[in-house]
Design an enzyme around this catalytic site. Structure first.
Site, PDB file in Angstrom:
ATOM      1  N   TYR A  87      -8.792   4.569   2.223  1.00 27.26           N
ATOM      2  CA  TYR A  87      -7.467   4.830   1.659  1.00 27.26           C
ATOM      3  C   TYR A  87      -7.025   6.274   1.826  1.00 27.26           C
ATOM      4  O   TYR A  87      -5.860   6.596   1.590  1.00 27.26           O
ATOM      5  CB  TYR A  87      -7.418   4.358   0.204  1.00 27.26           C
ATOM      6  CG  TYR A  87      -7.744   2.888   0.128  1.00 27.26           C
ATOM      7  CD1 TYR A  87      -6.768   1.935   0.381  1.00 27.26           C
ATOM      8  CD2 TYR A  87      -9.047   2.458  -0.084  1.00 27.26           C
ATOM      9  CE1 TYR A  87      -7.073   0.582   0.382  1.00 27.26           C
ATOM     10  CE2 TYR A  87      -9.366   1.099  -0.089  1.00 27.26           C
ATOM     11  CZ  TYR A  87      -8.377   0.171   0.147  1.00 27.26           C
ATOM     12  OH  TYR A  87      -8.676  -1.159   0.169  1.00 27.26           O
ATOM     13  N   VAL A 114       1.734   2.030   7.034  1.00 21.47           N
ATOM     14  CA  VAL A 114       0.883   2.774   7.972  1.00 21.47           C
ATOM     15  C   VAL A 114       0.456   1.887   9.140  1.00 21.47           C
ATOM     16  O   VAL A 114       0.020   2.383  10.166  1.00 21.47           O
ATOM     17  CB  VAL A 114      -0.369   3.366   7.287  1.00 21.47           C
ATOM     18  CG1 VAL A 114       0.033   4.364   6.218  1.00 21.47           C
ATOM     19  CG2 VAL A 114      -1.291   2.298   6.714  1.00 21.47           C
ATOM     20  N   ASP A 115       0.610   0.556   8.993  1.00 23.74           N
ATOM     21  CA  ASP A 115       0.223  -0.354  10.078  1.00 23.74           C
ATOM     22  C   ASP A 115       1.215  -0.346  11.237  1.00 23.74           C
ATOM     23  O   ASP A 115       0.880  -0.782  12.332  1.00 23.74           O
ATOM     24  CB  ASP A 115       0.090  -1.784   9.545  1.00 23.74           C
ATOM     25  CG  ASP A 115      -1.095  -1.931   8.611  1.00 23.74           C
ATOM     26  OD1 ASP A 115      -2.059  -1.158   8.764  1.00 23.74           O
ATOM     27  OD2 ASP A 115      -1.053  -2.807   7.724  1.00 23.74           O
ATOM     28  N   GLY A 158       0.820  -1.208   0.000  1.00 28.69           N
ATOM     29  CA  GLY A 158       0.000   0.000   0.000  1.00 28.69           C
ATOM     30  C   GLY A 158       0.852   1.256   0.000  1.00 28.69           C
ATOM     31  O   GLY A 158       1.840   1.344   0.717  1.00 28.69           O
ATOM     32  N   MET A 202      -7.949   1.728   9.618  1.00 30.72           N
ATOM     33  CA  MET A 202      -7.174   0.633   9.039  1.00 30.72           C
ATOM     34  C   MET A 202      -6.358  -0.112  10.095  1.00 30.72           C
ATOM     35  O   MET A 202      -5.936   0.471  11.101  1.00 30.72           O
ATOM     36  CB  MET A 202      -6.198   1.173   7.995  1.00 30.72           C
ATOM     37  CG  MET A 202      -6.836   1.501   6.670  1.00 30.72           C
ATOM     38  SD  MET A 202      -5.578   2.138   5.527  1.00 30.72           S
ATOM     39  CE  MET A 202      -6.327   1.738   3.948  1.00 30.72           C
ATOM     40  N   GLY A 203      -6.061  -1.364   9.820  1.00 27.14           N
ATOM     41  CA  GLY A 203      -5.239  -2.181  10.711  1.00 27.14           C
ATOM     42  C   GLY A 203      -5.981  -3.453  11.067  1.00 27.14           C
ATOM     43  O   GLY A 203      -6.660  -3.503  12.080  1.00 27.14           O
ATOM     44  N   ARG A 250      -4.001   6.764   4.214  1.00 33.29           N
ATOM     45  CA  ARG A 250      -2.595   6.592   3.843  1.00 33.29           C
ATOM     46  C   ARG A 250      -2.161   7.540   2.731  1.00 33.29           C
ATOM     47  O   ARG A 250      -1.002   7.506   2.315  1.00 33.29           O
ATOM     48  CB  ARG A 250      -2.344   5.140   3.427  1.00 33.29           C
ATOM     49  CG  ARG A 250      -3.006   4.732   2.139  1.00 33.29           C
ATOM     50  CD  ARG A 250      -2.875   3.225   1.900  1.00 33.29           C
ATOM     51  NE  ARG A 250      -3.159   2.914   0.508  1.00 33.29           N
ATOM     52  CZ  ARG A 250      -3.374   1.686   0.044  1.00 33.29           C
ATOM     53  NH1 ARG A 250      -3.355   0.664   0.872  1.00 33.29           N
ATOM     54  NH2 ARG A 250      -3.607   1.486  -1.232  1.00 33.29           N
TER      55      ARG A 250
END
Lengths: 402, 402
Positions: A295, A139-140, A15, A185-186, A298
């Protein structure tokens, strides 16, 4: 370039984030400064670019474009999620040899670390001298061996900013539309979701509840949490990880996830947030609204952390420097220096200890109830957002009723 | 306050925006400057605050807080969506008289204009002198009598910013995950969705397709549009109004909207974007991803248009000035001045021509195919975003393959 020992290939994978082009800029600018490096090849769409021998000539790009990468989101080389298999090994070696590629830098997360490790082993087994230094990005924030991953600080800043603003929106609606879920997210790691807590400046500010995959919360407990907050504030703002769980390994409401297929034969939509929204509507009779920026988390450059962009650039340069010292495999890391002022130094770690692992939020970063990050987490994450944070000073009227 | 002719009540209604507190600031600061105005009452949660006699004392707020409203998103007084019925008339008059309220300013959209008109008629019929000057606000931009509605420029700026950044993200993913739908607010009017087109700087940039409720598009046409763009660019970014239609009055895919109820007895989720995503997956076999920022569109202060915040402030002041000139009903409007430089003047219009109407995108603002806003729309919307726009200069690598 008579002195050149070999050519360099750089790729981006997984990503995109707002910071990986800054790393790309660091790699290119550093490579341009060393005569040992000949051509600078950009893999078009990650490892697939190497497999298909599709390379963008990075030496012939204008210096302004290279410089502009430091403030351009997404992945300028194109990205992909291709997983290298043994079938590809011969082809990879052929391309590396044909192009005399001696330096490989791969910018990405866990899968990319794995790809980098495979390239290293492949070359080592074949007796082909190859320096593979990976550059972290995700980003995780779930890579081992580094204080944090470039890309995470900016995504965290977006999440905290979005929560703060949508929290004010929910506060204004009050009991008319009192529950907001911001889906974050995650799927396996709660680092990004926990960052929503940075939006709170004063006791009682949104968010009121934060749920992450690492700390399962029962349905009863969740309903109780929301009811309690509603009684106290007349509105409730929840930061909800897309992977939040009700028991270890069991995503919230997974047994209620739509089993029906739509008119095209595909499973109908219904993730954790959709389930929790339905749960709260049903059990508490409250209006529940969802924000699912997906999205945007990110890619939203306006929320880029200045620290993130700078660090991403720095580790790009460091990757080239490490390869030139003779190191044949590794990933650049960030190590937080001791002391009250935030500063990270760039280091290096072996890919063996990083690839195929996942760094989750440690237990000490969430409270006992599993619904709020601890001060230890806030102290960890707060400096990463950089200044100015919060981006502006909001006011509230004093409730002087007449 | 011996000279005071009466007291003023101000309320905020409907969905919050980033700019309505700026209007609130304008009203308060202007009211403070005139001795004809006694108390300044803030209705707590819109007209319901008036009905329940819940008013916040705005004279006793600190000047810094009042000033800070100019850069605080959402609705500081709290908001609501209550519709006044004849049952409420007596109560309203009682409160107005008991509080000696002679000036009412209501900040909101169509419903609020309707409420303002009702208040005016109610007072006129009762022979009670009341000055009701409404202040426009709505991200939908669908009010008559004004060039645009405060709140719209900032939401438009968020949409264009988000589209630009998520468009870059999609471009980087390429054929691996090629279709992105950004779902945009506006169930009946496409003003906000059309603003996504402002993200395009060069031919071929995202967005590639823009669909609004005013221009129905058949399913076949939509699939063809996407297929054509995919062939050309290897990725397709779509700005999709939540109210996009396939035939006049028929929302896209409404016959496929989930009929099932979830475990709590509620209709399962499934809007236009969910349907179109399933449609494109099924018909083209392409991965489709959705961004649904929902309420972030109206609350994201970092994307506030400087012009919007300034105009919102100015019309707040203007509302008070109009009331003091003796006008007993109306809505403040913005009229665009002729000439190449953007400038709007504040004016006034009767509520009779505004309430209970809806201003949709005129036919000349969308192309023949119904999938892209015309240059006329772009020329209309572009100046509203203010400077600096775009917020930064992104680069692209030149595809010099080696």
């Amino acid at each position: 370039m008579a002195k050149a020992k070999g050519n360099l290939a750089i790729g981006q994978s997984g990503g995109p984030t707002v910071a990986i082009n800054s790393s790309l800029c660091g790699v290119i600018q550093e490579a341009l400064a060393h005569d040992e490096i000949g051509e600078i090849y950009g893999m078009f769409r990650g490892i697939q670019g190497l497999l298909s021998d599709q390379f963008i000539d990075l030496r012939r790009q204008s210096p302004d474009v290279i410089k502009g990468l430091r403030r351009t989101p997404s992945a300028a080389l194109g990205t992909g999620r291709y997983k290298v298999t043994p079938r590809d090994h011969e082809r990879i070696l052929d391309v590396l040899k044909a192009r005399n590629i001696r330096y490989v830098h791969y910018i990405g997360g866990n899968d990319s670390a794995d790809t980098s490790l495979k390239l290293h082993k492949l070359a080592a087994d074949a007796g082909y001298e190859l320096h593979v230094i990976a550059v972290p990005k995700t980003v995780d924030n779930d890579l081992y061996g580094t204080d944090h991953c470039p890309g995470y600080p900016s995504a965290a800043r977006f999440v905290a900013t979005a929560l703060r603003d949508t929290g004010r929106d929910t506060e204004a609606m009050g009991p008319a539309s009192p529950v907001k879920i911001l889906e974050i997210m995650g799927r396996n790691a709660g680092w990004l979701t926990a960052a929503a807590a940075l939006a709170r400046e004063e006791e009682g500010d949104p968010p009121h509840l934060v749920y992450v995959p690492e700390r399962p919360v029962s349905v009863e407990r969740l309903v109780d949490d929301v009811q309690r907050c509603y009684k106290e504030h007349e509105h409730v703002v929840i930061a909800m990880s897309e992977g939040a769980q009700e028991a270890p390994g069991k995503t919230l409401g997974e047994e209620y996830a739509p089993k029906e297929v739509d008119v095209f034969g595909h499973r109908m939509k219904g993730g954790v947030s959709d389930y929790v929204a339905a749960l709260l509507r049903g059990r508490l009779g409250l209006k529940v609204r969802l924000d699912q920026p997906n999205y945007l988390q990110r890619s939203f450059m306006l929320c880029a952390s200045p620290i993130d962009l700078e660090e991403a650039y720095r580790i790009g340069k460091k990757a080239v420097q490490e390869a030139l010292t003779g190191r044949i495999e590794g990933m650049v890391t960030l190590t937080r220096d001791p002391g009250p002022e935030y500063h990270c130094s760039a280091g290096i770690a072996s890919l063996e200890g990083i690839a195929n692992r996942e760094k989750k939020l440690p237990p000490g970063f969430m409270n006992e109830d599993g619904n709020w990050p601890t001060n230890a987490f806030l102290a960890y994450a707060r400096p990463l957002l950089g200044e100015p944070w919060p981006p502006s000073s909001y006011v509230r009227l004093t409730k002087l009723f007449v």
